[in-house]
Design an enzyme around this catalytic site. Sequence first.
Site, PDB file in Angstrom:
ATOM      1  CB  THR A  29      -8.043   2.802  -4.798  1.00 58.49           C
ATOM      2  OG1 THR A  29      -8.159   1.963  -5.738  1.00 58.49           O
ATOM      3  CG2 THR A  29      -9.064   2.303  -3.810  1.00 58.49           C
ATOM      4  CE  LYS A  80      -7.720   3.669   0.162  1.00 52.12           C
ATOM      5  NZ  LYS A  80      -6.772   4.351   1.220  1.00 52.12           N
TER       6      LYS A  80
HETATM    7  P1  NAD Z   1       2.057   0.502   0.538  1.00 58.35           P
HETATM    8  O1  NAD Z   1       1.389  -0.740   1.059  1.00 58.35           O
HETATM    9  O2  NAD Z   1       3.313   0.559  -0.282  1.00 58.35           O
HETATM   10  O3  NAD Z   1       2.269   1.798   1.709  1.00 58.35           O
HETATM   11  C1  NAD Z   1       1.382   1.997   2.970  1.00 58.35           C
HETATM   12  C2  NAD Z   1       2.132   2.585   3.937  1.00 58.35           C
HETATM   13  O4  NAD Z   1       1.226   2.619   5.180  1.00 58.35           O
HETATM   14  C3  NAD Z   1       3.288   1.677   4.626  1.00 58.35           C
HETATM   15  O5  NAD Z   1       4.532   2.477   4.624  1.00 58.35           O
HETATM   16  C4  NAD Z   1       2.852   1.252   5.793  1.00 58.35           C
HETATM   17  O6  NAD Z   1       4.037   1.005   6.833  1.00 58.35           O
HETATM   18  C5  NAD Z   1       1.866   2.359   6.360  1.00 58.35           C
HETATM   19  N1  NAD Z   1       0.700   1.745   7.337  1.00 58.35           N
HETATM   20  C6  NAD Z   1       0.154   0.490   7.166  1.00 58.35           C
HETATM   21  N2  NAD Z   1      -0.588   0.750   8.384  1.00 58.35           N
HETATM   22  C7  NAD Z   1      -0.542   1.571   9.087  1.00 58.35           C
HETATM   23  C8  NAD Z   1      -0.782   1.996  10.379  1.00 58.35           C
HETATM   24  N3  NAD Z   1      -1.872   1.415  10.941  1.00 58.35           N
HETATM   25  N4  NAD Z   1      -0.533   3.253  10.654  1.00 58.35           N
HETATM   26  C9  NAD Z   1       0.538   3.808  10.018  1.00 58.35           C
HETATM   27  N5  NAD Z   1       1.102   3.666   9.165  1.00 58.35           N
HETATM   28  C10 NAD Z   1       0.538   2.501   8.477  1.00 58.35           C
HETATM   29  O7  NAD Z   1       0.845   1.496  -0.187  1.00 58.35           O
HETATM   30  P2  NAD Z   1       0.821   2.567  -1.482  1.00 58.35           P
HETATM   31  O8  NAD Z   1       0.655   1.640  -2.547  1.00 58.35           O
HETATM   32  O9  NAD Z   1       1.907   3.357  -1.269  1.00 58.35           O
HETATM   33  O10 NAD Z   1      -0.644   3.266  -1.223  1.00 58.35           O
HETATM   34  C11 NAD Z   1      -0.986   4.374  -0.490  1.00 58.35           C
HETATM   35  C12 NAD Z   1      -2.089   4.903  -0.552  1.00 58.35           C
HETATM   36  O11 NAD Z   1      -2.610   5.177  -1.858  1.00 58.35           O
HETATM   37  C13 NAD Z   1      -3.297   3.750  -0.001  1.00 58.35           C
HETATM   38  O12 NAD Z   1      -4.288   4.393   1.035  1.00 58.35           O
HETATM   39  C14 NAD Z   1      -3.856   3.149  -1.131  1.00 58.35           C
HETATM   40  O13 NAD Z   1      -5.123   2.744  -1.025  1.00 58.35           O
HETATM   41  C15 NAD Z   1      -3.578   4.398  -2.154  1.00 58.35           C
HETATM   42  N6  NAD Z   1      -3.697   4.103  -3.474  1.00 58.35           N
HETATM   43  C16 NAD Z   1      -2.680   3.419  -3.894  1.00 58.35           C
HETATM   44  C17 NAD Z   1      -2.500   2.878  -5.513  1.00 58.35           C
HETATM   45  C18 NAD Z   1      -1.572   2.073  -5.777  1.00 58.35           C
HETATM   46  O14 NAD Z   1      -1.593   1.700  -7.210  1.00 58.35           O
HETATM   47  N7  NAD Z   1      -0.678   1.666  -5.022  1.00 58.35           N
HETATM   48  C19 NAD Z   1      -3.556   3.337  -6.261  1.00 58.35           C
HETATM   49  C20 NAD Z   1      -4.546   4.274  -5.898  1.00 58.35           C
HETATM   50  C21 NAD Z   1      -4.611   4.579  -4.447  1.00 58.35           C
HETATM   51  O1  DAU Z   2      -6.540   0.568  -8.846  1.00 53.78           O
HETATM   52  C1  DAU Z   2      -5.479   1.156  -7.748  1.00 53.78           C
HETATM   53  C2  DAU Z   2      -5.004  -0.093  -7.128  1.00 53.78           C
HETATM   54  O2  DAU Z   2      -4.034  -0.717  -7.590  1.00 53.78           O
HETATM   55  C3  DAU Z   2      -4.613   0.385  -5.511  1.00 53.78           C
HETATM   56  O3  DAU Z   2      -5.731   0.760  -5.061  1.00 53.78           O
HETATM   57  C4  DAU Z   2      -4.110  -0.842  -4.801  1.00 53.78           C
HETATM   58  O4  DAU Z   2      -3.445  -0.475  -3.695  1.00 53.78           O
HETATM   59  C5  DAU Z   2      -2.940  -1.391  -5.713  1.00 53.78           C
HETATM   60  O5  DAU Z   2      -2.257  -2.668  -4.989  1.00 53.78           O
HETATM   61  C6  DAU Z   2      -3.144  -1.740  -7.187  1.00 53.78           C
HETATM   62  O6  DAU Z   2      -4.403  -2.964  -6.996  1.00 53.78           O
HETATM   63  P1  DAU Z   2      -4.328  -3.861  -8.187  1.00 53.78           P
HETATM   64  O7  DAU Z   2      -4.739  -5.354  -7.424  1.00 53.78           O
HETATM   65  O8  DAU Z   2      -4.656  -3.600  -9.392  1.00 53.78           O
HETATM   66  O9  DAU Z   2      -2.648  -4.187  -8.425  1.00 53.78           O
HETATM   67  P2  DAU Z   2      -1.791  -5.506  -8.447  1.00 53.78           P
HETATM   68  O10 DAU Z   2      -0.351  -5.092  -8.811  1.00 53.78           O
HETATM   69  O11 DAU Z   2      -1.627  -6.494  -7.334  1.00 53.78           O
HETATM   70  O12 DAU Z   2      -2.401  -6.235  -9.768  1.00 53.78           O
HETATM   71  C7  DAU Z   2      -2.416  -5.682 -11.110  1.00 53.78           C
HETATM   72  C8  DAU Z   2      -3.187  -6.689 -11.960  1.00 53.78           C
HETATM   73  O13 DAU Z   2      -2.309  -7.610 -12.220  1.00 53.78           O
HETATM   74  C9  DAU Z   2      -4.212  -7.219 -11.471  1.00 53.78           C
HETATM   75  O14 DAU Z   2      -5.262  -7.468 -12.339  1.00 53.78           O
HETATM   76  C10 DAU Z   2      -3.940  -8.504 -10.862  1.00 53.78           C
HETATM   77  C11 DAU Z   2      -2.789  -8.990 -11.524  1.00 53.78           C
HETATM   78  N1  DAU Z   2      -1.471  -9.655 -11.294  1.00 53.78           N
HETATM   79  C12 DAU Z   2      -0.992  -9.305  -9.976  1.00 53.78           C
HETATM   80  C13 DAU Z   2       0.040 -10.121  -9.399  1.00 53.78           C
HETATM   81  C14 DAU Z   2       0.631  -9.536  -7.907  1.00 53.78           C
HETATM   82  C15 DAU Z   2      -1.231 -10.581 -11.809  1.00 53.78           C
HETATM   83  O15 DAU Z   2      -1.575 -11.238 -12.765  1.00 53.78           O
HETATM   84  N2  DAU Z   2      -0.264 -11.485 -11.247  1.00 53.78           N
HETATM   85  C16 DAU Z   2       0.400 -11.013 -10.056  1.00 53.78           C
HETATM   86  O16 DAU Z   2       1.341 -11.839  -9.445  1.00 53.78           O
END
Ligand code: NAD
Ligand code: DAU
Length: 333
Positions: free
Chosen positions: A122, A152
């Site tokens: 991330t 991370k």
């Molecule tokens: P998510 O929370 O939607 O999914 C995580 C998945 O990992 C789930 O299916 C969960 O069951 C599985 N998991 C958790 N613990 C586990 C374990 N111990 N063993 C096996 N499986 C396990 O997450 P996401 O948003 O899809 O993110 C996926 C990856 O991408 C993460 O590594 C996150 O740090 C990274 N990432 C996410 C974002 C974002 O915006 N969501 C951005 C950049 C990087």
């Molecule tokens: O930047 C990458 C990251 O983006 C990933 O590594 C994380 O796994 C992913 O969850 C995401 O993190 P954020 O904290 O940026 O995402 P989130 O959707 O939780 O929040 C986005 C922005 O919105 C952040 O500034 C917090 C704000 N927020 C979030 C929630 C859930 C609100 O204002 N209200 C809310 O209810």
Amino acid sequence: MKILVTGGAGFIGSNFVHHILDTYPNYEVINLDALTYAGNLENLKEYENDKRYRFVKGSITDKEMVDALVAESDIVVHFAAESHVDRSISGPDVFINTNVIGTFVLLESARKHNKRFHHVSTDEVFGALGPDDEAFNENTKYDPRSPYSASKASSDHLVRSYFHTYYLPITISNCSNNYGPYHFPEKLIPLVITNLLEGKKVPVYGDGLQVRDWLYVEDHCRAIDLIIHKGTLGETYCIGGASERENIWIVKKIIELLGKDESSIEYVKDRAGHDRRYAINFSKIKNELGFEPTVSLEEGLKRTVEWFKQNEVWWKNIKSGSYKEYYGKQYGK
Ligand code: NAD
Ligand code: DAU
């Protein structure tokens, strides 16, 4: 090619499994997922009977299981993680266990069998930017500020150390905020969409002027595809969407797309240690591997809103299940 995808039942992991199976008819995928609250096999229902796809329920911290699966795969693409910043503030333990120890277990097994390893990380590892700071790039100093981003960052360092110490063929990607289908409705965009569809208020933390860079999830999956096929071993690639927006802009845009009004907005207590701004300079992956985001934020938000309208059962099941308890606790509703 046989790919071991960890966390393939989560948001990005399941989109990646869709991408691989739909793009490469001869590839096989093993999906190792513990099915935590964030894992959902509904995301991959269409592949249940596909011979190229196998689901294994288990944790990446389970050495024996991991070792057997790594041994039979050509590459590990590692998504599994605890991913929600708010949860890392209220309960960091599981973040260390999964994101740090789990990554270590996978690395040890990849080392034993000398397997290619791609680590999905991330932009949060770089900390927070001021309004005039340059966007993050591959040389930005690590400065994680939440237990999530620190876990991370730790895993990134471990992965990189296995390249330098053991010549393990690794790559790492650091991506900005994803959004799109199967996004778990505790995160800003799916929470806002589903709350509005339910006629509820949408919680905006603090002043709502925090900035995130948004990338449609399918573009992230294409970027990872490029890295695992053409990336240089040992290298890190920053991935972004060139779509920096204040949170309040996102919220108002979704309100507009759903034809609601701004009285739904509820400013609530800010997140502890809330990072003010993220932005990504992704010129390395653009110049070296030809990556460009293909879905604009406006188009991606339209598609995402439509997906949530069409998939009410999917998110209503989540919101009425275990997530309800967490959400109620957090906001006292
Ligand atoms: P998510 O929370 O939607 O999914 C995580 C998945 O990992 C789930 O299916 C969960 O069951 C599985 N998991 C958790 N613990 C586990 C374990 N111990 N063993 C096996 N499986 C396990 O997450 P996401 O948003 O899809 O993110 C996926 C990856 O991408 C993460 O590594 C996150 O740090 C990274 N990432 C996410 C974002 C974002 O915006 N969501 C951005 C950049 C990087
Ligand atoms: O930047 C990458 C990251 O983006 C990933 O590594 C994380 O796994 C992913 O969850 C995401 O993190 P954020 O904290 O940026 O995402 P989130 O959707 O939780 O929040 C986005 C922005 O919105 C952040 O500034 C917090 C704000 N927020 C979030 C929630 C859930 C609100 O204002 N209200 C809310 O209810």
